[in-house]
Write a protein that holds these residues in place. Structure first.
Motif: not given
Length: 167
Positions: A47-52, A87-109
């Motif tokens: 759903d998110t494309g986040m790193r493992p 205590q970090r995620v890789k967002t270097s150069g993107k000006g963010m300290e965290k990665r935010v994403a949406l989940l599908s309803g099925s993943t949320g369930l």
């Protein structure tokens, strides 16, 4: 993985492969991935494309429900060897300290069910652990890759890594 202009690229799942890997029927999805935990873990990746490592580091409090659906915020990650939290995620150069994403309803369930079945009450506890009774038994990249390799083999799909869900 192939190299294009000196840059290594990952294999990308076709829409057909994505449907095979993430059946709409959640019982089927859990059976395919072998457990509720693995089905939830790989569903978040898809759903998110986040790193493992970011998905491995997700805690109960990092997943939330809104009137419109589910969201997730990654603020930490598990080291590639699965031995510690960074205590970090890789967002270097993107000006963010965290990665935010949406989940599908099925993943949320699936995640709601995971929290309920495993009785995860500590908001700080990671959702995805090797052993629920051992607090810091994080999953390592190799463990998740082996698990994914088995599912791909079962479906007779070409080998890929977890990073294929990012692309």
């Amino acid at each position: 993985p192939r190299s294009i202009g000196g840059v290594r690229s990952s294999r990308i799942f076709s829409l057909y492969e994505q449907k095979l890997l993430m059946p709409d029927d959640l019982t089927e999805r859990i059976n395919l991935w072998g457990s509720l935990m693995w089905a939830s873990y790989f569903s978040v990746l898809a759903d998110t494309g986040m790193r493992p490592g970011e998905v491995m580091g997700l805690r109960v409090k990092d997943v939330y429900r809104t009137p419109q659906g589910y969201g997730v915020v990654a603020v930490q990650e598990v080291s590639s060897d699965g031995k510690r939290i960074k205590q970090r995620v890789k967002t270097s150069g993107k000006g963010m300290e965290k990665r935010v994403a949406l989940l599908s309803g099925s993943t949320g369930l699936l995640i709601e069910e995971l929290v309920k079945v495993y009785q995860i009450t500590d908001e700080e506890e990671c959702l995805f652990l090797k052993y629920r009774n051992i607090k810091d038994s994080y999953i390592g990249i190799d463990t998740a890759n082996k698990h994914m390799k088995g599912v791909l083999k079962k479906l007779k799909l070409e080998e890929a890594s977890q990073y294929s869900f990012r692309h």
